[in-house]
Design an enzyme around this catalytic site. Structure first.
Site, PDB file in Angstrom:
ATOM      1  N   ASP A  44      39.581  56.980  24.145  1.00 61.59           N
ATOM      2  CA  ASP A  44      38.222  56.696  24.596  1.00 61.59           C
ATOM      3  C   ASP A  44      37.279  57.698  23.948  1.00 61.59           C
ATOM      4  O   ASP A  44      37.512  58.916  24.013  1.00 61.59           O
ATOM      5  CB  ASP A  44      38.128  56.801  26.117  1.00 61.59           C
ATOM      6  CG  ASP A  44      38.910  55.703  26.836  1.00 61.59           C
ATOM      7  OD1 ASP A  44      39.383  54.765  26.147  1.00 61.59           O
ATOM      8  OD2 ASP A  44      39.053  55.782  28.068  1.00 61.59           O
ATOM      9  N   ASP A  56      36.992  44.295  34.136  1.00 65.81           N
ATOM     10  CA  ASP A  56      36.970  45.566  34.847  1.00 65.81           C
ATOM     11  C   ASP A  56      36.357  45.302  36.213  1.00 65.81           C
ATOM     12  O   ASP A  56      35.248  44.754  36.306  1.00 65.81           O
ATOM     13  CB  ASP A  56      36.133  46.590  34.083  1.00 65.81           C
ATOM     14  CG  ASP A  56      36.578  46.722  32.636  1.00 65.81           C
ATOM     15  OD1 ASP A  56      37.802  46.774  32.403  1.00 65.81           O
ATOM     16  OD2 ASP A  56      35.709  46.761  31.745  1.00 65.81           O
TER      17      ASP A  56
END
Length: 234
Positions: free
Chosen positions: A8, A129
Site C-alpha cells: 500500500d 470494501d
C-alpha cells in the site's frame, strides 16, 4: 491457497492503515522496489498494490512508481486506487498490470463499469470494501447504503468474475478475517472471491480455504512475520 502480499503506497512509501483510517498510518517494510523484489524472492505468485493517495484523490498519484514496479516484476501485479476512467485502465494495461481493481467507480458509475468490462473483462476485478455490511467508497471515507451482498450480485450479473472482499473494520487489525461475511458472499455469487482484511496467520488461511476461498491478500501479517510465503502454502 494463493497468498497475495500487499504493498500500500502513500507518498512513495509502503504503509499499512488501521481499519482504513488515514490518520492511523504506519510505515512498513522497505522502500517499495526492495519490498517488491523481496516478495518475489520469497515465492509470491502475485503482488497487490494500492495507490492510497489515488484512492482519496480520485485519480492515480503513484503512477510513475507503479510503472517502475511493473518493470521490475517477474510476476503478475494487480493495482487499485483512484482508477475511475478508461484512460487510466489503458495506461495500467500498457505497462503490464495484470489485474485492475475498481472500487468507487464500479459502484457510482455503472456505465463506466460496463465499458471497462466490455473492453478489459479479463483484467477487471471489483474491490468491495464494507463497513457493517455497507459498501464504502472514496478511499473508504464514504459509506453508502448499499449492502455488500446486493452489490456483489449486481456486478456478477454485469459479468464481473473476481471480487476482492474487505471488511474495513478488520483491515490492519490482525484480528482475523470476517469469515461469516466472506462465507456468505462466497455462497451467494459464483465469482472468484479474494479475501482481504484481518488475516493474521496460516490458520486463518486454512479456514478461508475450507469455505472455498483460494486467494487471500495479506498485509500486516506478512510484514510482521506471522505469514510466510516460502514453503507455507495452505
Amino acid at each position: 491457497m494463493k497468498i497475495i502480499p500487499a504493498i500500500d503506497l502513500i507518498n512513495g512509501k509502503c504503509v499499512r492503515l488501521y481499519q482504513g483510517d488515514f490518520s492511523k498510518t504506519t510505515e512498513v517494510g522497505s522502500d517499495p522496489e526492495s519490498q517488491l523484489l523481496r516478495f518475489i524472492r520469497d515465492g509470491a505468485e502475485m503482488i497487490h498494490i494500492v495507490d492510497l493517495d489515488g484512492a482519496r484523490a480520485g485519480k492515480p498519484k503513484q503512477y510513475e512508481l507503479i510503472n517502475k514496479l511493473c518493470s521490475l516484476s517477474t510476476i503478475p501485479i494487480e493495482v487499485g486506487g483512484g482508477i475511475r476512467d478508461i484512460e487510466t485502465i489503458d495506461k495500467y494495461v500498457s505497462i503490464g498490470v495484470s489485474r485492475i481493481v475498481l472500487g468507487t467507480a464500479a459502484l457510482e458509475r455503472e456505465d463506466f463499469l460496463k465499458e471497462a468490462l466490455d473492453k478489459y473483462n479479463q483484467y477487471i476485478v471489483i474491490g468491495i470494501d464494507a463497513k457493517k455490511g455497507k459498501v464504502a467508497t472514496r478511499g473508504w471515507e464514504t459509506v453508502s447504503e448499499i449492502k455488500y451482498i446486493d452489490f456483489a450480485k449486481k456486478i456478477e450479473s454485469l459479468g464481473v468474475q473476481t471480487i476482492i472482499y474487505t471488511d474495513i473494520s478488520k483491515d490492519g487489525t490482525m484480528a482475523g478475517p470476517n469469515l461469516e461475511e466472506l462465507k456468505q458472499i462466497s455462497n451467494e455469487v459464483r465469482c472468484n472471491i479474494v479475501a482481504s482484511g484481518g488475516i493474521r496467520n496460516m490458520e486463518d488461511l486454512q479456514e478461508l480455504e475450507k469455505n472455498g476461498i483460494t486467494e487471500a491478500i495479506v498485509g500486516k501479517a506478512i510484514y510482521d512475520g506471522q505469514v510466510k510465503l516460502i514453503g507455507e502454502r495452505v
